[in-house]
Scaffold this motif. Structure first.
Motif, PDB file in Angstrom:
ATOM      1  N   UNK A 195       0.838  -1.206   0.000  1.00 24.66           N
ATOM      2  CA  UNK A 195       0.000   0.000   0.000  1.00 24.66           C
ATOM      3  C   UNK A 195       0.870   1.252   0.000  1.00 24.66           C
ATOM      4  N   UNK A 196       1.982   1.210   0.747  1.00 21.74           N
ATOM      5  CA  UNK A 196       2.883   2.370   0.803  1.00 21.74           C
ATOM      6  C   UNK A 196       3.557   2.629  -0.547  1.00 21.74           C
ATOM      7  N   UNK A 197       3.901   1.569  -1.263  1.00 21.53           N
ATOM      8  CA  UNK A 197       4.486   1.747  -2.604  1.00 21.53           C
ATOM      9  C   UNK A 197       3.501   2.525  -3.476  1.00 21.53           C
ATOM     10  N   UNK A 198       2.245   2.102  -3.398  1.00 16.74           N
ATOM     11  CA  UNK A 198       1.215   2.808  -4.171  1.00 16.74           C
ATOM     12  C   UNK A 198       1.127   4.268  -3.752  1.00 16.74           C
ATOM     13  N   UNK A 199       1.070   4.508  -2.435  1.00 18.58           N
ATOM     14  CA  UNK A 199       0.894   5.886  -1.964  1.00 18.58           C
ATOM     15  C   UNK A 199       2.046   6.783  -2.409  1.00 18.58           C
ATOM     16  N   UNK A 200       3.252   6.229  -2.481  1.00 21.18           N
ATOM     17  CA  UNK A 200       4.401   7.056  -2.863  1.00 21.18           C
ATOM     18  C   UNK A 200       4.516   7.217  -4.381  1.00 21.18           C
ATOM     19  N   UNK A 201       3.880   6.331  -5.138  1.00 23.18           N
ATOM     20  CA  UNK A 201       4.068   6.362  -6.601  1.00 23.18           C
ATOM     21  C   UNK A 201       2.832   6.816  -7.367  1.00 23.18           C
ATOM     22  N   UNK A 202       1.711   6.930  -6.696  1.00 24.77           N
ATOM     23  CA  UNK A 202       0.471   7.171  -7.459  1.00 24.77           C
ATOM     24  C   UNK A 202       0.467   8.548  -8.111  1.00 24.77           C
ATOM     25  N   UNK A 203      -0.164   8.604  -9.258  1.00 20.26           N
ATOM     26  CA  UNK A 203      -0.382   9.879  -9.932  1.00 20.26           C
ATOM     27  C   UNK A 203      -1.840  10.263  -9.753  1.00 20.26           C
ATOM     28  N   UNK A 204      -2.153  11.474 -10.133  1.00 21.38           N
ATOM     29  CA  UNK A 204      -3.501  12.001  -9.877  1.00 21.38           C
ATOM     30  C   UNK A 204      -4.615  11.055 -10.316  1.00 21.38           C
ATOM     31  N   UNK A 205      -5.486  10.768  -9.379  1.00 20.75           N
ATOM     32  CA  UNK A 205      -6.690  10.012  -9.726  1.00 20.75           C
ATOM     33  C   UNK A 205      -6.484   8.516  -9.866  1.00 20.75           C
ATOM     34  N   UNK A 206      -5.259   8.050  -9.701  1.00 16.05           N
ATOM     35  CA  UNK A 206      -5.019   6.620  -9.867  1.00 16.05           C
ATOM     36  C   UNK A 206      -5.465   5.823  -8.653  1.00 16.05           C
ATOM     37  N   UNK A 207      -6.131   4.713  -8.918  1.00 13.31           N
ATOM     38  CA  UNK A 207      -6.399   3.751  -7.852  1.00 13.31           C
ATOM     39  C   UNK A 207      -5.156   2.864  -7.706  1.00 13.31           C
ATOM     40  N   UNK A 208      -5.122   2.078  -6.633  1.00  7.63           N
ATOM     41  CA  UNK A 208      -4.024   1.120  -6.440  1.00  7.63           C
ATOM     42  C   UNK A 208      -3.805   0.292  -7.703  1.00  7.63           C
ATOM     43  N   UNK A 209      -4.922  -0.220  -8.256  1.00  5.71           N
ATOM     44  CA  UNK A 209      -4.839  -1.094  -9.427  1.00  5.71           C
ATOM     45  C   UNK A 209      -4.227  -0.373 -10.630  1.00  5.71           C
ATOM     46  N   UNK A 210      -4.599   0.892 -10.807  1.00  2.00           N
ATOM     47  CA  UNK A 210      -4.077   1.657 -11.950  1.00  2.00           C
ATOM     48  C   UNK A 210      -2.571   1.858 -11.810  1.00  2.00           C
ATOM     49  N   UNK A 211      -2.141   2.183 -10.601  1.00  2.88           N
ATOM     50  CA  UNK A 211      -0.703   2.395 -10.378  1.00  2.88           C
ATOM     51  C   UNK A 211       0.059   1.103 -10.617  1.00  2.88           C
ATOM     52  N   UNK A 212      -0.483   0.005 -10.092  1.00  3.46           N
ATOM     53  CA  UNK A 212       0.170  -1.292 -10.303  1.00  3.46           C
ATOM     54  C   UNK A 212       0.300  -1.575 -11.799  1.00  3.46           C
ATOM     55  N   UNK A 213      -0.761  -1.321 -12.529  1.00  5.43           N
ATOM     56  CA  UNK A 213      -0.718  -1.620 -13.966  1.00  5.43           C
ATOM     57  C   UNK A 213       0.290  -0.720 -14.692  1.00  5.43           C
ATOM     58  N   UNK A 214       0.470   0.492 -14.199  1.00  4.34           N
ATOM     59  CA  UNK A 214       1.402   1.421 -14.848  1.00  4.34           C
ATOM     60  C   UNK A 214       2.848   1.081 -14.494  1.00  4.34           C
ATOM     61  N   UNK A 215       3.122   0.823 -13.201  1.00  4.54           N
ATOM     62  CA  UNK A 215       4.530   0.661 -12.807  1.00  4.54           C
ATOM     63  C   UNK A 215       4.975  -0.799 -12.765  1.00  4.54           C
TER      64      UNK A 215
END
Lengths: 141, 543
Positions: free
Chosen positions: B512-532
């Protein structure tokens, strides 16, 4: 206790059924036995000469025989279809709906239980190989 | 909602008598346990670790208040005062005595309910969109089609001994709230270019030990051929599905081994044959069923709420869903209180939900596959009164689709198949993320836990999934990332070596912390995972 339950008036075939493979090679046979992995449709070109199809249930939980029976009835076969093997009273109602009209169970069935099982359902929901009218047709008669 | 006529009632009544007779023959020794087992399973009775479990069908997840009251009464009378809502929109009771089962089925039949085909190698309860008939984005209400399929599949004489269990879901919206493509058959009701309604068939999806996303095998089946086409799909499966290995017996394996194209060819051939057999119901039956699913009489009213109470405003934001009428919403009652058992409700809570459905939702409730309850049609001006009543009963948790809204299977606390416990883990995770305040900042994050590879907790479809395994006699938990059960269906991937019970809670927080540090505007956890991708998560977890 009964050994063979028949729901037909004609004379039963009095000799052993042959396998599908030997039936297809042997032109004079009129009784054939289907195993679960056999394709009932292989018999369709020969239905006119067949008087008895035995459908074997090595274990009652293998439901392929139900499709085999319906396929034969759908193809217009009017001879006997007999369920043999691990045939239990709680399955014969559905077997009858799929077109079976004789049962030769490994272990004899209690006639009272058979009667109860075959009279269990006041109506049926769907079309099958028996002559019962589905509920959804009764509703719109 | 659908109401039984004399035919439906006679069928469930006959089923109760059949079961009583079978149970008596078991007691008399006329039926062996091996012979009785599939019969009791087809009436929803499992033998679990400590007692019998009874699974009651809630067709397409729809209930009225009288039925919900009856479910509460069963919990009080025959169980320990609670029930457990499941991922198939059903309810289970975990402490049932075999000798009570016939009476319970009779109590259910009295309110037009049953446990028919809630287990066994047959066609199971048909599931659907929990916002059906209410959602603003649906084409039509999918439930009439599900009801037609319910009738067709009930006591179907040819399909009682399939190679394995068979699950069907029906939706009618491009937004998939029923995990449609993770079913043996997923049906989406669609409109063709000529403006006619039809059914798009997806076949061969599923979770379990070999998860697969169902391919589309036919884009449009006319409604007056819906049952015939379904029958063709089932017959090909019944004849050719594998029976040599129960772990390879689901239709997904057949479709996978034949290839979707060859399976489709065989279905089309069988379908062409069955079209000549006259098995389709009269189209008037679909018309009759649809009359039970017409809109209640909606009235115009307030379109916004007074947001001066922040707790109420938060619940409204989190737990309500847009309705097709702008003076209404669908309200979700969370059965995921912090530290609670996901999906459990006490008899008192069930009685209260029933009463609230009567007072505020045209007497209707829904069970969600995410183990929550929906009041589908609530006037916006009634929301505050509803929320107040829920909150007082511990049913006002504002966590829909948040990390605390966990799907968990019963796990080793109840289930004889499980390798690990699921419930204590769900409790620890919801407590952790409430205590650290991160549930709020994380936004939508669907976490799903299964206690064994059979995947009843849908871990393959979790944004974060957890799979409990047995590692040399010790419970061990694998972490998975990136699954989705929605219209963007995807299967989660394992991060790497598993964790201990406490270690997995830390690992979830690390992810969850990886997501919080890497997320871009409006991204859900799933979106960030799919991007990075997986790498940054692996690095944080194991690096």
């Amino acid at each position: 206790m009964v050994d063979i339950l028949r729901f037909r008036d004609d004379e039963a075939v009095d000799h052993a059924a042959v396998t599908v493979d030997s039936f297809v090679e042997q032109t004079n046979a009129n009784a054939v036995r289907i195993e679960p992995s056999d394709d009932a449709r292989d018999l369709i070109p020969h239905l006119a000469q067949i008087h008895l199809v035995e459908v074997n249930f090595p274990v009652f939980g293998d439901g392929r025989g139900y499709s085999a029976a319906r396929i034969l009835r759908e193809a217009g076969y009017t001879g006997e279809i007999r369920a043999v093997g691990d045939v239990l009273v709680d399955q014969i109602g559905n077997m009858k709906r799929c077109g079976f009209d004789a049962f030769e169970p490994d272990a004899p069935l209690d006639p009272a239980d058979v009667k109860a099982a075959l009279n269990r359902w006041p109506e049926v929901y769907q079309e099958s190989a028996d002559s019962r009218t589905p509920i959804w047709n009764l509703r719109h008669e | 909602m659908y109401a039984y006529d004399k035919y439906d009632q006679a069928m469930v009544d006959a089923r109760v008598e059949e079961f009583r007779d079978q149970a008596q023959r078991r007691l008399d020794g006329k039926l062996s346990e091996d012979q009785f087992k599939p019969l009791r399973l087809m009436n929803g009775l499992y033998l679990q670790l400590h007692a019998y479990m009874l699974r009651v069908a809630v067709p397409y997840g729809t209930l009225n208040s009288r039925q919900m009251h009856a479910l509460a009464d069963i919990a009080d009378k025959y169980d320990r005062g609670y029930g457990h809502f499941t991922t198939r929109q059903n309810i289970q009771y975990n402490w049932i005595k075999l000798e009570d089962a016939g009476d319970i089925l009779a109590d259910l039949a009295a309110v037009e309910m049953h446990a028919i085909q809630t287990s066994g190698n047959c066609i199971r309860n048909i599931s659907s969109d929990h916002f059906a008939g209410a959602a603003q984005d649906e084409l039509v209400d999918p439930r009439p089609y599900a009801e037609l399929l319910r009738q067709w599949s009930s006591f179907h004489p040819e399909f009682m001994y399939l190679p394995r269990k068979f699950k069907i879901a029906v939706i009618a919206s491009d937004t998939d709230r029923a995990a449609m493509r993770l079913h043996d058959i997923g049906i989406q009701i669609v409109k063709n270019d000529a403006g006619e309604l039809g059914a798009s068939f997806y076949v061969g999806g599923g979770m379990g030990r070999t998860p697969m996303i169902a391919p589309n095998i036919r884009e449009f089946v006319p409604l007056d051929q819906l049952i015939t086409y379904s029958e063709a799909c089932l017959r090909v499966y019944n004849r050719y599905g594998r029976r040599d290995n129960k772990y390879k017996a689901r239709i997904k394996i057949l479709v996978h081994e034949l290839g979707a194209e060859e399976y489709t060819r065989q279905v089309e051939e069988e379908f062409a044959h069955l079209l000549g057999q006259g098995i389709e119901p009269p189209i008037a039956e679909l018309g009759r069923i649809k009359t039970f699913f017409t809109d209640p009489e909606f009235a115009d009213g307030a379109k916004t709420v007074d947001r001066s109470d922040p707790d109420f405003a938060l619940w409204v934001d989190r737990n309500t869903h847009r309705h097709k009428h702008d003076s209404y919403v669908s309200a979700v009652i969370s059965l995921k209180p912090v530290g609670g058992i996901p999906g459990d409700a006490t008899a008192e809570q069930m009685h209260l939900m029933a009463q609230l459905a009567r007072d505020y939702s045209f007497d209707e409730l829904r069970v969600m596959h995410t183990q929550n309850i929906v009041l589908p049609h609530v006037r916006i001006e009634d929301l505050h009164a509803l929320w107040t009543a829920l909150d007082e009963a511990g049913l006002g948790t504002p966590n829909l689709d948040r990390i605390g809204d966990i799907i968990a299977c019963p796990g080793l606390d109840y289930c004889s198949l499980a390798n690990a416990r699921s419930i204590p883990l769900a409790q620890k995770i919801s407590q952790r993320f409430t205590a650290n305040g991160k549930e709020d900042t994380l936004g939508e994050l669907k976490l799903k836990i299964s206690g064994c590879i059979n995947a009843c907790g849908h871990h393959h479809a979790g944004h974060i999934g957890i799979l409990g395994v047995d590692k040399k006699g010790v419970e061990n938990y694998q972490l998975l990332l990136g699954g989705s059960e929605a219209e963007d269906t995807s299967l989660a991937k394992i991060t790497g070596p598993g964790f201990s019970e406490d270690g997995i809670v830390d690992a979830v927080e690390t992810a969850a912390d990886v997501y919080l540090s890497q997320r871009e505007d409006g991204e859900r956890f799933l979106d960030t995972y799919r991007r990075i991708g997986m790498a940054p998560f692996k690095e944080a977890l194991y690096g």
